[in-house]
Scaffold this motif. Structure first.
Motif, PDB file in Angstrom:
ATOM      1  N   SER A 176       0.816  -1.222   0.000  1.00  7.75           N
ATOM      2  CA  SER A 176       0.000   0.000   0.000  1.00  7.75           C
ATOM      3  C   SER A 176       0.847   1.269   0.000  1.00  7.75           C
ATOM      4  CB  SER A 176      -0.943   0.006   1.207  1.00  7.75           C
ATOM      5  OG  SER A 176      -0.195  -0.043   2.410  1.00  7.75           O
ATOM      6  N   ASP A 177       2.170   1.152   0.188  1.00  6.02           N
ATOM      7  CA  ASP A 177       3.065   2.314   0.146  1.00  6.02           C
ATOM      8  C   ASP A 177       3.357   2.764  -1.283  1.00  6.02           C
ATOM      9  OD1 ASP A 177       3.292   2.449   2.920  1.00  6.02           O
ATOM     10  OD2 ASP A 177       5.033   1.124   2.954  1.00  6.02           O
ATOM     11  N   ARG A 178       2.938   1.977  -2.265  1.00  4.58           N
ATOM     12  CA  ARG A 178       3.161   2.353  -3.664  1.00  4.58           C
ATOM     13  C   ARG A 178       2.483   3.691  -3.948  1.00  4.58           C
ATOM     14  NH1 ARG A 178       1.144  -3.430  -6.067  1.00  4.58           N
ATOM     15  NH2 ARG A 178       3.094  -4.554  -5.826  1.00  4.58           N
ATOM     16  N   GLY A 179       3.107   4.472  -4.826  1.00  5.07           N
ATOM     17  CA  GLY A 179       2.466   5.712  -5.239  1.00  5.07           C
ATOM     18  C   GLY A 179       3.422   6.879  -5.267  1.00  5.07           C
ATOM     19  N   THR A 180       2.850   8.079  -5.243  1.00  2.00           N
ATOM     20  CA  THR A 180       3.620   9.309  -5.365  1.00  2.00           C
ATOM     21  C   THR A 180       3.825   9.951  -4.001  1.00  2.00           C
ATOM     22  OG1 THR A 180       2.703   9.667  -7.566  1.00  2.00           O
ATOM     23  CG2 THR A 180       3.705  11.569  -6.480  1.00  2.00           C
ATOM     24  N   TYR A 181       5.083  10.259  -3.705  1.00  9.51           N
ATOM     25  CA  TYR A 181       5.442  10.959  -2.467  1.00  9.51           C
ATOM     26  C   TYR A 181       5.856  12.377  -2.837  1.00  9.51           C
ATOM     27  CZ  TYR A 181       5.047   6.666   0.081  1.00  9.51           C
ATOM     28  OH  TYR A 181       4.537   5.540   0.664  1.00  9.51           O
ATOM     29  N   ILE A 182       5.166  13.348  -2.240  1.00 10.29           N
ATOM     30  CA  ILE A 182       5.454  14.749  -2.512  1.00 10.29           C
ATOM     31  C   ILE A 182       6.123  15.351  -1.289  1.00 10.29           C
ATOM     32  CG2 ILE A 182       4.458  17.020  -2.984  1.00 10.29           C
ATOM     33  CD1 ILE A 182       2.214  15.547  -4.467  1.00 10.29           C
ATOM     34  N   CYS A 183       7.177  16.077  -1.538  1.00 12.93           N
ATOM     35  CA  CYS A 183       7.926  16.784  -0.509  1.00 12.93           C
ATOM     36  C   CYS A 183       7.678  18.261  -0.753  1.00 12.93           C
ATOM     37  CB  CYS A 183       9.394  16.410  -0.666  1.00 12.93           C
ATOM     38  SG  CYS A 183      10.522  17.498   0.151  1.00 12.93           S
ATOM     39  N   PHE A 184       6.862  18.890   0.087  1.00 13.90           N
ATOM     40  CA  PHE A 184       6.511  20.293  -0.115  1.00 13.90           C
ATOM     41  C   PHE A 184       7.331  21.167   0.824  1.00 13.90           C
ATOM     42  CE2 PHE A 184       3.605  23.938   0.839  1.00 13.90           C
ATOM     43  CZ  PHE A 184       3.786  24.583  -0.379  1.00 13.90           C
ATOM     44  N   VAL A 185       8.061  22.117   0.242  1.00 20.86           N
ATOM     45  CA  VAL A 185       8.866  23.073   1.000  1.00 20.86           C
ATOM     46  C   VAL A 185       8.230  24.444   0.768  1.00 20.86           C
ATOM     47  CG1 VAL A 185      11.182  23.974   1.424  1.00 20.86           C
ATOM     48  CG2 VAL A 185      10.897  21.638   0.551  1.00 20.86           C
ATOM     49  N   PRO A 186       7.349  24.875   1.699  1.00 18.70           N
ATOM     50  CA  PRO A 186       6.562  26.084   1.455  1.00 18.70           C
ATOM     51  C   PRO A 186       7.369  27.376   1.322  1.00 18.70           C
ATOM     52  CG  PRO A 186       6.216  25.283   3.698  1.00 18.70           C
ATOM     53  CD  PRO A 186       7.043  24.258   2.984  1.00 18.70           C
ATOM     54  N   ASP A 187       8.488  27.484   2.013  1.00 13.37           N
ATOM     55  CA  ASP A 187       9.258  28.736   1.965  1.00 13.37           C
ATOM     56  C   ASP A 187       9.769  29.074   0.574  1.00 13.37           C
ATOM     57  OD1 ASP A 187       8.816  29.089   4.649  1.00 13.37           O
ATOM     58  OD2 ASP A 187      10.761  28.277   5.251  1.00 13.37           O
ATOM     59  N   VAL A 188       9.999  28.050  -0.247  1.00 11.29           N
ATOM     60  CA  VAL A 188      10.489  28.302  -1.598  1.00 11.29           C
ATOM     61  C   VAL A 188       9.488  27.875  -2.665  1.00 11.29           C
ATOM     62  CG1 VAL A 188      12.937  28.291  -1.015  1.00 11.29           C
ATOM     63  CG2 VAL A 188      11.810  26.142  -1.579  1.00 11.29           C
ATOM     64  N   GLY A 189       8.327  27.358  -2.224  1.00  7.58           N
ATOM     65  CA  GLY A 189       7.264  27.001  -3.160  1.00  7.58           C
ATOM     66  C   GLY A 189       7.588  25.855  -4.089  1.00  7.58           C
ATOM     67  N   VAL A 190       8.408  24.919  -3.644  1.00  9.74           N
ATOM     68  CA  VAL A 190       8.706  23.763  -4.494  1.00  9.74           C
ATOM     69  C   VAL A 190       8.083  22.511  -3.883  1.00  9.74           C
ATOM     70  CG1 VAL A 190      10.835  24.734  -5.421  1.00  9.74           C
ATOM     71  CG2 VAL A 190      10.935  23.267  -3.412  1.00  9.74           C
ATOM     72  N   HIS A 191       7.806  21.557  -4.748  1.00 16.15           N
ATOM     73  CA  HIS A 191       7.222  20.307  -4.288  1.00 16.15           C
ATOM     74  C   HIS A 191       7.679  19.145  -5.181  1.00 16.15           C
ATOM     75  CE1 HIS A 191       4.312  21.042  -7.530  1.00 16.15           C
ATOM     76  NE2 HIS A 191       4.243  22.270  -7.037  1.00 16.15           N
ATOM     77  N   PRO A 192       8.973  18.795  -5.074  1.00 18.73           N
ATOM     78  CA  PRO A 192       9.456  17.656  -5.857  1.00 18.73           C
ATOM     79  C   PRO A 192       8.725  16.388  -5.426  1.00 18.73           C
ATOM     80  CG  PRO A 192      11.176  18.487  -4.379  1.00 18.73           C
ATOM     81  CD  PRO A 192      10.007  19.379  -4.234  1.00 18.73           C
ATOM     82  N   SER A 193       8.533  15.477  -6.359  1.00 17.43           N
ATOM     83  CA  SER A 193       7.842  14.236  -6.027  1.00 17.43           C
ATOM     84  C   SER A 193       8.634  13.033  -6.502  1.00 17.43           C
ATOM     85  CB  SER A 193       6.439  14.232  -6.631  1.00 17.43           C
ATOM     86  OG  SER A 193       6.508  14.222  -8.038  1.00 17.43           O
ATOM     87  N   THR A 194       8.348  11.914  -5.853  1.00 24.00           N
ATOM     88  CA  THR A 194       9.013  10.657  -6.158  1.00 24.00           C
ATOM     89  C   THR A 194       7.959   9.577  -6.319  1.00 24.00           C
ATOM     90  OG1 THR A 194      10.941  11.281  -4.849  1.00 24.00           O
ATOM     91  CG2 THR A 194      10.655   8.933  -5.295  1.00 24.00           C
ATOM     92  N   GLN A 195       8.080   8.809  -7.373  1.00 23.50           N
ATOM     93  CA  GLN A 195       7.185   7.677  -7.594  1.00 23.50           C
ATOM     94  C   GLN A 195       7.821   6.463  -6.926  1.00 23.50           C
ATOM     95  OE1 GLN A 195       4.223   7.985  -9.085  1.00 23.50           O
ATOM     96  NE2 GLN A 195       3.737   5.856  -8.670  1.00 23.50           N
TER      97      GLN A 195
END
Length: 161
Positions: A100-119
């Protein structure tokens, strides 16, 4: 000039995605949160990790780990690697992987407005089967007092006498 700004913005937004990791059920995986715009300040760092946009996996708020809002599925299974954090790398370790851990993980860093993701791809744990058989003499069917052990792995058969 406006066209150039929009082009840079589109390229920057597109570069926030496109990472993949693979793990095996029961194992562990390390997911990186990296982007060229993340300026590291250990004491002020705020990072929100989410799974499939809904589940709260792990948070760092102003440099401190917070699991107050963490989804129960991740309890005692996540950790931000502190030695890497001191070096300016944000790495999340997820242990005891579940399908059930399969999927997209988003790392949101609000101070710089980026949200890289990992499948994340989690493969099923290989099934190991063990069987034992008595070794008998050919023709007389007399037991030779030995046991043959078979370990069956997907695609392999290992024999032990």
């Amino acid at each position: 000039m406006l066209f150039l700004y929009l082009l840079v913005l589109l390229i920057d937004t597109a570069s926030q995605h496109r990472s993949a990791e693979e793990g095996v059920e029961g194992g562990s995986v390390v997911i990186s949160c990296s982007h060229r715009r993340i300026a590291f300040e250990e004491k002020q760092l705020t990072v929100y990790w989410r799974h499939n946009d809904t589940r709260n996996v792990h948070d760092i708020i102003h440099g401190k780990v917070s699991v107050k809002e963490q989804h129960p599925a991740y309890k005692n299974r996540t950790e931000v690697l502190p030695d890497e954090l001191k070096k300016g790398r944000i790495l999340l370790k997820l242990t005891d992987l579940q399908l059930s851990d399969r999927g997209t993980y988003i790392c949101f860093v609000p101070d710089v407005g980026v949200h890289p993701s990992t499948q994340l791809v989690v493969k099923e744990r290989p099934v190991i089967e063990q069987r034992a058989a008595q070794v008998r003499s050919h023709g007389t069917e007399t037991s030779l007092g030995r046991t043959l052990q078979l370990l069956l792995l997907p695609g392999f058969i290992l024999l032990f006498i």
